[in-house]
Design a protein around this motif. Structure first.
Motif, PDB file in Angstrom:
ATOM      1  N   LYS A  71      -1.775  -5.804   2.872  1.00 14.20           N
ATOM      2  CA  LYS A  71      -1.634  -4.106   2.047  1.00 14.20           C
ATOM      3  C   LYS A  71      -1.912  -3.202   2.381  1.00 14.20           C
ATOM      4  O   LYS A  71      -3.042  -2.374   3.678  1.00 14.20           O
ATOM      5  CB  LYS A  71      -2.884  -3.995   0.632  1.00 14.20           C
ATOM      6  CG  LYS A  71      -4.027  -4.599   1.639  1.00 14.20           C
ATOM      7  CD  LYS A  71      -5.433  -4.358   0.711  1.00 14.20           C
ATOM      8  CE  LYS A  71      -6.092  -2.672   0.623  1.00 14.20           C
ATOM      9  NZ  LYS A  71      -7.152  -2.135  -0.483  1.00 14.20           N
ATOM     10  N   HIS A  73      -0.841  -0.073   3.081  1.00 12.03           N
ATOM     11  CA  HIS A  73      -0.714   1.582   2.685  1.00 12.03           C
ATOM     12  C   HIS A  73      -1.962   1.742   2.985  1.00 12.03           C
ATOM     13  O   HIS A  73      -1.942   2.626   2.953  1.00 12.03           O
ATOM     14  CB  HIS A  73      -0.302   1.747   0.976  1.00 12.03           C
ATOM     15  CG  HIS A  73      -1.278   0.680   0.496  1.00 12.03           C
ATOM     16  ND1 HIS A  73      -1.430  -0.302   0.028  1.00 12.03           N
ATOM     17  CD2 HIS A  73      -2.430   0.851  -0.503  1.00 12.03           C
ATOM     18  CE1 HIS A  73      -2.201  -0.977  -0.731  1.00 12.03           C
ATOM     19  NE2 HIS A  73      -2.929  -0.270  -1.442  1.00 12.03           N
ATOM     20  N   GLY A 120       3.799  -2.800   4.049  1.00 15.06           N
ATOM     21  CA  GLY A 120       4.311  -1.682   3.291  1.00 15.06           C
ATOM     22  C   GLY A 120       4.505  -1.890   2.421  1.00 15.06           C
ATOM     23  O   GLY A 120       4.341  -1.112   1.650  1.00 15.06           O
ATOM     24  N   LEU A 122       4.894  -5.117  -0.535  1.00 17.07           N
ATOM     25  CA  LEU A 122       3.986  -5.701  -0.504  1.00 17.07           C
ATOM     26  C   LEU A 122       4.021  -7.195  -1.332  1.00 17.07           C
ATOM     27  O   LEU A 122       5.729  -7.432  -1.661  1.00 17.07           O
ATOM     28  CB  LEU A 122       3.075  -5.088  -1.717  1.00 17.07           C
ATOM     29  CG  LEU A 122       2.656  -3.779  -1.345  1.00 17.07           C
ATOM     30  CD1 LEU A 122       2.068  -3.095  -2.950  1.00 17.07           C
ATOM     31  CD2 LEU A 122       1.013  -4.225  -1.244  1.00 17.07           C
ATOM     32  N   ASP A 151      -5.613  -6.480  -4.441  1.00 20.41           N
ATOM     33  CA  ASP A 151      -5.504  -7.567  -5.645  1.00 20.41           C
ATOM     34  C   ASP A 151      -4.146  -7.640  -6.069  1.00 20.41           C
ATOM     35  O   ASP A 151      -3.526  -8.132  -6.944  1.00 20.41           O
ATOM     36  CB  ASP A 151      -6.849  -7.406  -6.494  1.00 20.41           C
ATOM     37  CG  ASP A 151      -6.765  -6.167  -6.364  1.00 20.41           C
ATOM     38  OD1 ASP A 151      -6.920  -5.359  -6.559  1.00 20.41           O
ATOM     39  OD2 ASP A 151      -8.618  -6.157  -7.405  1.00 20.41           O
ATOM     40  N   GLY A 152      -4.055  -5.742  -6.204  1.00 20.05           N
ATOM     41  CA  GLY A 152      -2.636  -6.489  -6.878  1.00 20.05           C
ATOM     42  C   GLY A 152      -1.343  -6.589  -6.831  1.00 20.05           C
ATOM     43  O   GLY A 152      -0.561  -6.989  -7.698  1.00 20.05           O
ATOM     44  N   GLU A 153      -1.925  -6.831  -5.500  1.00 17.54           N
ATOM     45  CA  GLU A 153      -0.617  -7.259  -4.128  1.00 17.54           C
ATOM     46  C   GLU A 153      -0.057  -8.787  -4.883  1.00 17.54           C
ATOM     47  O   GLU A 153       1.131  -9.108  -4.843  1.00 17.54           O
ATOM     48  CB  GLU A 153      -1.029  -7.007  -3.077  1.00 17.54           C
ATOM     49  CG  GLU A 153       0.647  -7.887  -1.769  1.00 17.54           C
ATOM     50  CD  GLU A 153       0.344  -7.858  -0.139  1.00 17.54           C
ATOM     51  OE1 GLU A 153      -1.747  -7.116   0.238  1.00 17.54           O
ATOM     52  OE2 GLU A 153       0.984  -8.218   0.449  1.00 17.54           O
ATOM     53  N   ASN A 181     -10.951  -5.040  -5.868  1.00 19.33           N
ATOM     54  CA  ASN A 181     -11.761  -4.135  -5.837  1.00 19.33           C
ATOM     55  C   ASN A 181     -10.452  -4.083  -7.416  1.00 19.33           C
ATOM     56  O   ASN A 181     -11.395  -2.686  -8.287  1.00 19.33           O
ATOM     57  CB  ASN A 181     -11.115  -2.861  -5.137  1.00 19.33           C
ATOM     58  CG  ASN A 181      -9.338  -2.776  -5.363  1.00 19.33           C
ATOM     59  OD1 ASN A 181      -7.766  -3.108  -5.840  1.00 19.33           O
ATOM     60  ND2 ASN A 181      -9.018  -2.137  -3.656  1.00 19.33           N
ATOM     61  N   CYS A 183      -8.266  -2.577  -9.032  1.00 21.63           N
ATOM     62  CA  CYS A 183      -7.404  -1.352  -9.458  1.00 21.63           C
ATOM     63  C   CYS A 183      -6.303  -1.702  -8.845  1.00 21.63           C
ATOM     64  O   CYS A 183      -5.806  -2.332  -7.577  1.00 21.63           O
ATOM     65  CB  CYS A 183      -7.946  -0.039  -8.936  1.00 21.63           C
ATOM     66  SG  CYS A 183      -9.563   0.094  -9.991  1.00 21.63           S
ATOM     67  N   LYS A 243     -13.372   0.489  -5.146  1.00 19.02           N
ATOM     68  CA  LYS A 243     -11.928   1.189  -5.265  1.00 19.02           C
ATOM     69  C   LYS A 243     -13.186   2.403  -3.836  1.00 19.02           C
ATOM     70  O   LYS A 243     -13.919   3.295  -4.848  1.00 19.02           O
ATOM     71  CB  LYS A 243     -11.123   1.304  -5.585  1.00 19.02           C
ATOM     72  CG  LYS A 243      -9.143   1.317  -4.831  1.00 19.02           C
ATOM     73  CD  LYS A 243      -8.395   1.135  -5.806  1.00 19.02           C
ATOM     74  CE  LYS A 243      -7.233   1.571  -5.010  1.00 19.02           C
ATOM     75  NZ  LYS A 243      -5.906   1.375  -5.579  1.00 19.02           N
TER      76      LYS A 243
ATOM     77  N   GLU B  65       8.371  -6.174  -8.467  1.00 18.86           N
ATOM     78  CA  GLU B  65      10.150  -5.984  -8.654  1.00 18.86           C
ATOM     79  C   GLU B  65      11.073  -7.393  -9.259  1.00 18.86           C
ATOM     80  O   GLU B  65      12.048  -6.837  -9.898  1.00 18.86           O
ATOM     81  CB  GLU B  65      10.550  -5.403  -7.313  1.00 18.86           C
ATOM     82  CG  GLU B  65       9.421  -4.775  -7.256  1.00 18.86           C
ATOM     83  CD  GLU B  65       8.151  -4.690  -6.703  1.00 18.86           C
ATOM     84  OE1 GLU B  65       8.111  -5.520  -6.278  1.00 18.86           O
ATOM     85  OE2 GLU B  65       7.232  -3.914  -6.307  1.00 18.86           O
ATOM     86  N   PHE B  90      12.737  -1.064  -2.985  1.00 18.73           N
ATOM     87  CA  PHE B  90      12.906  -2.323  -3.420  1.00 18.73           C
ATOM     88  C   PHE B  90      13.591  -2.675  -5.026  1.00 18.73           C
ATOM     89  O   PHE B  90      14.070  -3.584  -5.315  1.00 18.73           O
ATOM     90  CB  PHE B  90      11.585  -1.908  -4.615  1.00 18.73           C
ATOM     91  CG  PHE B  90       9.780  -1.535  -3.174  1.00 18.73           C
ATOM     92  CD1 PHE B  90      10.106  -2.105  -1.925  1.00 18.73           C
ATOM     93  CD2 PHE B  90       8.840  -0.507  -3.625  1.00 18.73           C
ATOM     94  CE1 PHE B  90       8.557  -1.750  -1.029  1.00 18.73           C
ATOM     95  CE2 PHE B  90       8.396   0.149  -2.584  1.00 18.73           C
ATOM     96  CZ  PHE B  90       8.153  -0.804  -1.550  1.00 18.73           C
TER      97      PHE B  90
HETATM   98  C1  LIG Z   1       6.799  -4.551  -3.105  1.00 21.58           C
HETATM   99  C2  LIG Z   1       6.553  -2.929  -2.918  1.00 21.58           C
HETATM  100  N1  LIG Z   1       6.110  -2.327  -4.547  1.00 21.58           N
HETATM  101  C3  LIG Z   1       5.647  -1.397  -4.608  1.00 21.58           C
HETATM  102  C4  LIG Z   1       4.977  -0.539  -3.746  1.00 21.58           C
HETATM  103  C5  LIG Z   1       3.562   0.477  -4.253  1.00 21.58           C
HETATM  104  N2  LIG Z   1       2.805   0.495  -4.107  1.00 21.58           N
HETATM  105  C6  LIG Z   1       1.795   0.588  -2.768  1.00 21.58           C
HETATM  106  S1  LIG Z   1       0.581   0.297  -3.119  1.00 21.58           S
HETATM  107  C7  LIG Z   1       0.122  -0.159  -4.719  1.00 21.58           C
HETATM  108  C8  LIG Z   1      -0.715  -0.463  -5.141  1.00 21.58           C
HETATM  109  C9  LIG Z   1      -1.804  -1.806  -4.642  1.00 21.58           C
HETATM  110  O1  LIG Z   1      -2.272  -2.023  -5.054  1.00 21.58           O
HETATM  111  P1  LIG Z   1      -3.720  -3.619  -4.827  1.00 21.58           P
HETATM  112  O2  LIG Z   1      -2.610  -4.385  -4.032  1.00 21.58           O
HETATM  113  O3  LIG Z   1      -4.504  -3.525  -5.799  1.00 21.58           O
HETATM  114  O4  LIG Z   1      -3.837  -2.042  -3.244  1.00 21.58           O
HETATM  115  P2  LIG Z   1      -5.119  -1.200  -4.025  1.00 21.58           P
HETATM  116  O5  LIG Z   1      -5.851  -1.328  -4.730  1.00 21.58           O
HETATM  117  O6  LIG Z   1      -6.130  -1.529  -2.216  1.00 21.58           O
HETATM  118  O7  LIG Z   1      -4.908  -0.304  -2.582  1.00 21.58           O
HETATM  119  C10 LIG Z   1       1.928  -0.386  -4.901  1.00 21.58           C
HETATM  120  C11 LIG Z   1       2.268  -0.604  -6.224  1.00 21.58           C
HETATM  121  C12 LIG Z   1       4.951  -1.326  -2.783  1.00 21.58           C
HETATM  122  N3  LIG Z   1       3.820  -0.839  -1.017  1.00 21.58           N
HETATM  123  N4  LIG Z   1       5.240  -2.762  -2.279  1.00 21.58           N
END
Ligand SMILES: Cc1ncc(C[n+]2csc(CCOP(=O)(O)OP(=O)(O)O)c2C)c(N)n1
Lengths: 287, 335
Positions: A71, A73, A120, A122, A151-153, A181, A183, A243, B65, B90
């Motif tokens: 993750k 970001h 970056g 995901l 988790d969203g990942e 988390n 979210c 979160k 995606e 993406f």
């Molecule tokens: C392939 C891809 N799609 C979309 C994004 C944009 N993006 C960045 S963070 C995020 C949400 C991530 O959610 P989660 O994995 O649950 O991370 P956390 O809540 O722990 O920050 C998205 C959709 C990305 N970075 N990579």
């Protein structure tokens, strides 16, 4: 082995420092992914300050343990961890996001020492981590690989392709930690795209899922010990987290995936982090 | 013609993606066949506005995606008109096989509105920069590729995409763009360049964020150097306006392309292909990202760093004006 009282206290103090440095970094950067950085801070703290075998002075040491922050970001949380260990000058955090800085929102392995993979996008990290784990096996090396997933990942199909392969290749030198988390950006995970029953999914893909409180060092230590001792199936630790943990007015709020703090908000956030961290430290002291 | 409701005042208040979101809501009210998809970026890309207006026609698939693009193909096959949005990096790379095989190969009526393109998400680093998508999408048979220069042009492009049957890729930036157009009725036509500034000395062909900068550069050069620089806003990269390129070559003989994209494969390459095919003599320069992964920073700073801002364009114009070249009528080695 259970954590000693001293170890636990040390981890609590370290995590407290790092949460504050994360907030400072977001302020220096102008804005940042604070929510997911704080939910993962205890996980990164225990990995870097108890489990991982590494030498920040020799970041290329062949047998070092690997951490892949899939993750990606959460650079505003990950960079402070590395800076504080001495991978680079902590002063650089003050230039986070500035034009020409090596530190951007997503840490780049070609620019920042200690970062194993440029993440970056995901859904990539588990595959890369699995490659590292199998690399250790092929080379007869003993390094372990830890992969942190959002988790969203886990919505990404690629995560499950890698999970299937990790189990197939019995990569027990790989430890997966899911920061559960609950979210993502557009809302709570179960509203945007339901993940539950998440542990059952990991089990079905050949992992041993271990659900633990991701803000409890004893629980995390127990799960990581079990993961490192695994013989047949790799372990996926599903860390139940919050979160934005530690900042009362953002904790649990998906809208704080990414945000900024003006002077007033920063002061309030710092106060909240102080209260939260001190309470945990006091508890660890047995007060 | 839609989009007519937007004014200069909106441009000051609305990000480029907001123009997209609002236009899609208008279109959605007119056309019940329009459906929307996003992958946990409904808010960031502003397709979420459509999702709020038409919840039963909107699907947020989570962070997936490839699934989103495949689903769009299925929706198109069911007779609907899907618009889907995620970050350009993406849309163009993560889900490319689906774009290629599920959408372009079958020539389906799906519209990809990709945001945070070029270096506009500058601080996010190379995992989020997108300086390859024009090249990639241009190489997909059946695909139309549009790079609007600002919010109002985005509104026009989003509407034009509906009228154009088949796959369309629209590439827009994160945040606010400099305002190039203060009203929508400037004569936007798919595949037709817009002349922003007349000139006979040299032509700058630009797209996206570079169009406004090219116009500023031309105005400045007129004052400081007395140069007459033609500026074309080449909003449609495919099909490209060959007639405008030919006219530029014949009238000015000097051509510069400028884009927020790798110099390989994008607008510059598209223009070069046309120019080479014409066989007319010209002197030519491509400005863009010099085949590297960009440094980190603010969009404006990065554009200056790579010389695709006003100063960079002005310097390139002066260089080309100083360059000697043979006019084709003087060639004696031709036969
Ligand atoms: C392939 C891809 N799609 C979309 C994004 C944009 N993006 C960045 S963070 C995020 C949400 C991530 O959610 P989660 O994995 O649950 O991370 P956390 O809540 O722990 O920050 C998205 C959709 C990305 N970075 N990579």
């Amino acid at each position: 082995m259970p954590l000693t009282r001293e170890e636990k206290l040390r981890l609590e103090q370290k995590a407290h420092e790092l949460r504050k440095l994360c907030l400072e970094t977001v302020v220096w950067a102008g804005s940042g992914h604070i929510g997911g950085a704080l939910s993962a801070m205890d996980i990164m703290t225990i990995l870097y300050h108890k489990y991982m075998r590494l030498d920040p002075k020799r970041p290329e040491l062949p047998d070092r343990d690997r951490f892949v922050c899939s993750k990606g970001h959460i650079g505003v949380g990950y960079a402070p961890v590395l800076a504080e260990l001495g991978y680079f000058d902590p002063e650089l955090l003050k230039e986070y996001n500035h034009t020409g800085s090596p530190l951007g929102m997503h840490l780049d392995s070609t620019k920042v020492k200690g970062v194993e993979a440029s993440t970056g996008s995901l859904g990539h990290g588990l595959a890369v981590g699995l490659g590292m784990a199998l690399g250790a096996r092929v080379k007869g090396e003993s390094w372990r690989t830890f992969v942190l997933l959002g988790d969203g990942e886990c919505d990404e199909g690629a995560v499950w392709e890698s999970a299937m392969a990790a189990a197939h290749f019995k990569a027990t030198n790989l430890v997966v930690i899911v920061d559960r988390n609950k979210c993502m950006i557009d809302g709570p995970t179960e509203e945007v795209m339901g993940l539950e029953p998440l542990a059952d999914k990991w089990r079905a893909f050949g992992f041993e899922p271990l659900a633990v409180d991701g803000h409890d060092f004893d629980a995390l230590a127990g799960a990581i010990d079990a993961a490192l001792a695994a013989k047949d199936r790799p372990v996926a630790i599903i860390a139940d987290t919050v979160k934005g943990q530690g900042i009362d007015f953002i904790a649990g709020d998906y809208r704080w995936h990414y945000g900024s703090f003006d002077a007033d908000k920063k002061a309030k956030a710092l106060e909240s982090l102080e209260r939260y961290g001190q309470a945990r430290i006091a508890k660890a002291r047995g007060e | 013609m839609g989009g007519l409701t937007y004014t200069m005042l909106d441009a000051m208040k609305m990000s480029t993606a907001e123009y997209y979101g609002k236009t899609l809501c208008e279109l959605g009210a007119e056309h019940p066949d329009i459906v929307g998809l996003s992958a946990d970026l409904a808010k960031s890309t502003k397709i979420g506005l459509f999702g709020e207006a038409f919840p039963e026609r909107f699907f947020n698939v989570g962070i997936a995606e490839q699934n989103m693009v495949g689903m769009a193909a299925g929706l198109a096959k069911a007779g609907l008109t899907p618009y889907l949005s995620t970050f350009a990096v993406f849309a163009s790379m993560r889900a490319l096989d689906q774009v290629h095989t599920d959408i372009c190969y079958q020539n389906l009526n799906a519209k990809i509105i990709a945001t945070h393109a070029g270096l506009s998400f500058g601080q996010a680093g190379s995992t989020h920069h997108c300086t390859e998508d024009i090249a990639i999408m241009r190489a997909m048979a059946n695909m139309t590729v549009i790079v609007p220069a600002d919010g109002i042009e985005t509104a026009n492009a989003v509407r034009a995409a509906y009228e154009k049957k088949g796959p369309v890729y629209i590439r827009i930036n994160r945040g606010f763009d400099q305002v190039l157009y203060d009203r929508p009725d400037y004569g936007f036509r798919l595949g037709k360049a817009v002349t922003l500034h007349e000139g006979t000395d040299l032509t700058v062909i630009a797209c996206g964020a570079c169009s406004w900068r090219a116009l500023e550069a031309a105005r400045a050069l007129e004052k400081t150097d007395g140069l007459k620089v033609r500026v074309l806003n080449m909003h449609t990269i495919k099909p490209i306006d060959e007639a405008a390129i030919e006219a530029a070559i014949m009238d000015t003989r000097r051509v510069i392309t400028v884009e927020d994209h790798n110099v390989i494969g994008g607008l510059g390459s598209a223009v070069a292909e046309v120019a080479a095919g014409l066989g007319k003599s010209l002197t030519f320069k491509r400005l863009g990202i010099p085949d590297c992964f960009s440094i980190i920073g603010l969009h404006e700073d990065l554009m200056a760093h790579y010389g695709i801002d006003e100063n960079g364009i002005m310097a390139a114009v002066r260089e080309l004006m100083g360059r000697d070249f043979e006019a084709d009528e003087n060639w004696d080695d031709e036969v």
